[in-house]
Structures are given as C-alpha cells and as structure tokens.
Design a protein around this motif. Structure first.
Motif, PDB file in Angstrom:
ATOM      1  N   UNK A  78      -3.338  12.629  -3.412  1.00  0.00           N
ATOM      2  CA  UNK A  78      -4.308  12.686  -2.231  1.00  0.00           C
ATOM      3  C   UNK A  78      -3.810  11.241  -1.513  1.00  0.00           C
ATOM      4  N   UNK A  79      -3.148  10.580  -1.446  1.00  0.00           N
ATOM      5  CA  UNK A  79      -2.679   9.543  -0.801  1.00  0.00           C
ATOM      6  C   UNK A  79      -1.619   9.428   0.578  1.00  0.00           C
ATOM      7  N   UNK A  80      -0.593   9.933   0.283  1.00  0.00           N
ATOM      8  CA  UNK A  80       0.648  10.498   0.313  1.00  0.00           C
ATOM      9  C   UNK A  80       0.086  10.702   2.414  1.00  0.00           C
ATOM     10  N   UNK A  81      -0.416  11.558   2.777  1.00  0.00           N
ATOM     11  CA  UNK A  81      -1.004  11.697   4.120  1.00  0.00           C
ATOM     12  C   UNK A  81      -1.301  10.468   4.702  1.00  0.00           C
ATOM     13  N   UNK A  82      -1.249   9.619   3.797  1.00  0.00           N
ATOM     14  CA  UNK A  82      -1.830   7.479   4.685  1.00  0.00           C
ATOM     15  C   UNK A  82      -0.471   7.478   4.772  1.00  0.00           C
ATOM     16  N   UNK A  83       0.705   7.978   4.102  1.00  0.00           N
ATOM     17  CA  UNK A  83       1.857   6.779   3.802  1.00  0.00           C
ATOM     18  C   UNK A  83       1.771   6.827   5.539  1.00  0.00           C
ATOM     19  N   UNK A  84       2.632   7.554   6.394  1.00  0.00           N
ATOM     20  CA  UNK A  84       2.849   7.408   7.967  1.00  0.00           C
ATOM     21  C   UNK A  84       2.273   6.444   9.064  1.00  0.00           C
TER      22      UNK A  84
ATOM     23  N   UNK B 250      11.355   8.697   9.517  1.00  0.00           N
ATOM     24  CA  UNK B 250      12.242  10.252   9.547  1.00  0.00           C
ATOM     25  C   UNK B 250      12.260  10.995   7.566  1.00  0.00           C
ATOM     26  N   UNK B 251      12.799  10.208   6.819  1.00  0.00           N
ATOM     27  CA  UNK B 251      13.218  10.448   5.634  1.00  0.00           C
ATOM     28  C   UNK B 251      11.829  11.019   4.435  1.00  0.00           C
ATOM     29  N   UNK B 252      10.607  10.348   4.902  1.00  0.00           N
ATOM     30  CA  UNK B 252       9.190  10.990   4.556  1.00  0.00           C
ATOM     31  C   UNK B 252       8.604  12.743   5.286  1.00  0.00           C
ATOM     32  N   UNK B 253       8.899  12.553   6.489  1.00  0.00           N
ATOM     33  CA  UNK B 253       8.910  13.189   6.696  1.00  0.00           C
ATOM     34  C   UNK B 253       9.458  14.809   6.212  1.00  0.00           C
ATOM     35  N   UNK B 254      10.630  14.106   6.306  1.00  0.00           N
ATOM     36  CA  UNK B 254      11.234  15.540   5.466  1.00  0.00           C
ATOM     37  C   UNK B 254      11.004  16.049   4.367  1.00  0.00           C
ATOM     38  N   UNK B 255      10.355  15.088   3.813  1.00  0.00           N
ATOM     39  CA  UNK B 255      10.125  14.550   2.167  1.00  0.00           C
ATOM     40  C   UNK B 255       8.919  15.438   2.212  1.00  0.00           C
ATOM     41  N   UNK B 256       8.033  15.367   2.543  1.00  0.00           N
ATOM     42  CA  UNK B 256       6.207  15.799   3.321  1.00  0.00           C
ATOM     43  C   UNK B 256       6.969  17.492   3.681  1.00  0.00           C
TER      44      UNK B 256
ATOM     45  N   UNK C 253       0.570  -1.278  -0.075  1.00  0.00           N
ATOM     46  CA  UNK C 253      -0.166   0.330   0.049  1.00  0.00           C
ATOM     47  C   UNK C 253       0.418   1.672   0.313  1.00  0.00           C
ATOM     48  N   UNK C 254       2.172   1.205   0.637  1.00  0.00           N
ATOM     49  CA  UNK C 254       2.509   2.352   1.025  1.00  0.00           C
ATOM     50  C   UNK C 254       3.524   2.913  -0.386  1.00  0.00           C
ATOM     51  N   UNK C 255       3.662   1.678  -1.194  1.00  0.00           N
ATOM     52  CA  UNK C 255       4.441   1.529  -2.583  1.00  0.00           C
ATOM     53  C   UNK C 255       3.169   2.498  -3.058  1.00  0.00           C
ATOM     54  N   UNK C 256       1.945   1.736  -3.383  1.00  0.00           N
ATOM     55  CA  UNK C 256       0.793   2.000  -4.604  1.00  0.00           C
ATOM     56  C   UNK C 256       0.843   3.461  -4.051  1.00  0.00           C
ATOM     57  N   UNK C 257       0.393   4.140  -2.697  1.00  0.00           N
ATOM     58  CA  UNK C 257       0.057   5.682  -2.772  1.00  0.00           C
ATOM     59  C   UNK C 257       1.227   6.721  -3.569  1.00  0.00           C
ATOM     60  N   UNK C 258       2.627   5.904  -3.085  1.00  0.00           N
ATOM     61  CA  UNK C 258       3.542   6.840  -3.469  1.00  0.00           C
ATOM     62  C   UNK C 258       3.695   7.119  -4.813  1.00  0.00           C
TER      63      UNK C 258
END
Length: 354
Positions: free
Chosen positions: A310-316, A345-351, A295-300
């Motif tokens: 719209x799905x990026x916020x659901x990855x964390x 942490x890297x996801x937070x940086x990108x967002x 799912x995390x891969x699909x959202x990206x």
C-alpha cells in the motif's frame, strides 16, 4: 500510523474468542486480557495496523465504553517505550490517548479510543490552515521541551541506518539498480553532508512520525497525536518536516514556507535558539531530504519484507520533496537532479510492470 477506516467485524465475544483460539492465539489472549483487566466485552472490531508489527482492535465493554486494544509482540515491539513517551507527552499537555492498562510481558495495551477521524481524513484546502496551526503548536511544544526522562538521541548511527534503507531497499531491492562503488561513494558523500547540517541544529523532543495520519481530530475541535513510541531527542525541524512535507499529502511550497516560518517564530517565543529565516529554511529542507530518503526505503521494505504494497504509491511523492529541495539549494542540486533523472523514471518503469 493507525488507519481507523476498516469495516467493523462485530461478533459475540465468546464466538470470537473460540474462533481466534484456533487461528490467532495472540488476539485470543488479548481478548481475555481486556476482559480480565477492564470488564466484560460485548463487541470486538478489527482495526488495520500501521507500518510495524503492532495490531489494533476496538473493544466495546459491557458498560458501553470503547477501548483500543494493542497487540505488540514483545519480540518485535517495546510497549515500555510507548508508556514512557505517553507519560512524558501528557506532562507537556500534549493530547495523547489515555493509557488504561498495560502488560509489558505479553505486549498488550489498553488505550483511550479517540474515534475514527484522522487529520488526514478531514483535511481540505478550506480547513488546512486551521488544523495545521494547531498541529504546529503541538510540534513546537514538543520541540521546545527538555525532558527530564532520558530519551534516545537521534545520533549518527541512527541517521546512517535510516539512510541506508534507501540504498538497500529502494535502489537495490525494489528498483534493482546495481550501484558501482563510485556511485555509492557519491551517495555516501551526500549522506555525510546531510549529517553535518543536521548536527548543528538545535535539539528537542522529536515525535519522529508526526504527520496527518498520526494526528486524530477529537470532538471536531482538538488534535491528539498517536504512534509516538519512537520519540527521540533530535533536530527541532524533524517533526516540522514530517508535517508540512507529509509523505501522504502534498501542499504548495508557498504554504510550506509560511508554515516553516510560523514554526520558527513559535520556537523563538518559547526561548529556543533558532537561526535566521533563510538558514532555518535550509535546515528544514536538509532535514527533509534525510527523512524522505528513509521513508522511501521503508516503503519499499514494507512491500518486499512485510508484504504490504500500500505504501508503494507514496514513493514518487516522497522523492519529489528531494527534487524540490535540490532545485532550491545548490548544496543538494545534483542529488535532486539524480533523483529526478534516474530514480523516478526507474520507479515509474517498475510500477508499470507490476
């Protein structure tokens, strides 16, 4: 996963079709097909699509009947799969939208309009037990089924392809993490162990996207399921995971464990072979890791390939389930810690940068 909360765009059908013939040929053809198949149309409403190439529209016929028209381009989508699974689920007394008409060559379907209320839209701490009890019953009915009609197996090839999405689209594309051969092999070792645990699980019919946005509340009292065209024969814990470890809403672990055990008891009552309570929980958490990697891969991918942010916020939230499974099971501890210490942490940086 259909979102029924889109502003109505009601127009005279003639004006709508004339405009769409210039800007959206397929929607114009769908309008014509609905009229030819079911009768005169007085209003058309756009409904936002799901995480696929399918699109959905609400048609109001001259008789007052409401119909959901589905545009599924044949080069990307297979409406025959939807029809096959729809008939199979109806034979199991699983509530699904009625199918009024279909055109396989054009990729059009006309379905029963189940209304606007997804389970996701009505859930609260006060009513979640009631609705999840109904949903778990539905999931157990599917998981205990042994359909005569052949469905694809949830095999190693499919599992591998899904987990590879995590590396290709989340880690390397979205997070721009350049994994060494050693790091990739470390991940692949975990993938192999996941597949080994999944392979020993009892199998049944798997909806494959059974969560609160794909369940509709009908007449304020019953549940119907949608978006089931990708059903397979696979692990009995898969739809359980989709529901209780939903990528879009999170409930306390104590509740999830209680639902897990209730589902196990329902399977036992239906004659399905299940292991001990502890082992079944391990099955469930392991299946969850695989699903949430996918799912995390699909959202990206939905963002980078399809332009759907719209799905990026659901990855964390999705990744947090992997962390929780790692904290509970020694077999997945290092994977969970790596997700927590490196990926999140890297996801937070990108967002923050976007």
């Amino acid at each position: 996963m259909i979102n029924y909360f889109t502003a109505m765009l009601e127009r005279n059908l003639f004006m709508m079709t004339a405009h769409l013939s210039q800007t959206d040929a397929r929607l114009g053809l769908l309008c014509q097909w609905i009229e030819q198949t079911l009768g005169s149309v007085t209003r058309v409403s756009a409904i936002s699509g799901d995480a696929s190439f399918r699109r959905y529209f609400r048609f109001v016929l001259n008789s007052g009947q409401r119909v959901i028209g589905v545009d599924a381009p044949p080069e990307y989508e297979d409406v025959q799969a939807f029809v096959k699974v729809q008939q199979l689920l109806k034979s199991l007394d699983v509530r699904v939208p009625d199918l009024y008409a279909g055109d396989v060559m054009q990729g059009f379907l006309a379905l029963e309009d189940l209304g606007d209320a997804t389970l996701f839209s009505v859930l609260s701490e006060d009513n979640v037990h009631h609705w999840y009890e109904l949903a778990l019953r539905m999931a157990a009915t599917m998981a205990s089924a042994r359909p005569d009609q052949a469905l694809p197996p949830y095999d190693v090839t499919l599992l591998d392809r899904e987990m590879q999405l995590f590396i290709d689209w989340l880690l390397e594309r979205h997070l721009e993490l350049r994994l060494s051969c050693r790091e990739k092999n470390w991940l692949y070792d975990h993938f192999e162990r996941l597949k080994q645990i999944i392979a020993v699980q009892t199998v049944g019919l798997v909806h494959r996207d059974f969560h609160a946005r794909n369940l509709m509340v009908v007449d304020h009292k019953t549940l119907a399921t949608i978006d089931f065209q990708d059903a397979v024969i696979g692990p009995v814990t898969y739809d359980l995971v989709s529901l209780i470890k939903d990528c879009y809403v999170q409930w306390p672990q104590t509740l999830r464990d209680r639902w897990c055990d209730a589902f196990r008891e329902q399977l036992k009552a239906k004659g399905v072979t299940v292991p001990s309570q502890e082992e079944f929980l391990y099955w469930t958490d392991t299946m969850g890791i695989q699903r949430h990697l996918k799912a995390a891969g699909i959202f990206a991918r939905l963002w980078h390939r399809d332009g759907k942010p719209g799905y990026l916020k659901d990855i964390p939230r999705t990744l947090s389930y992997i962390e929780q499974a790692g904290a509970r099971h020694d077999a997945w501890r290092t994977l969970g810690e790596w997700v927590q210490d490196v990926v999140q942490p890297r996801l937070a940086e990108v967002q923050e940068q976007s």
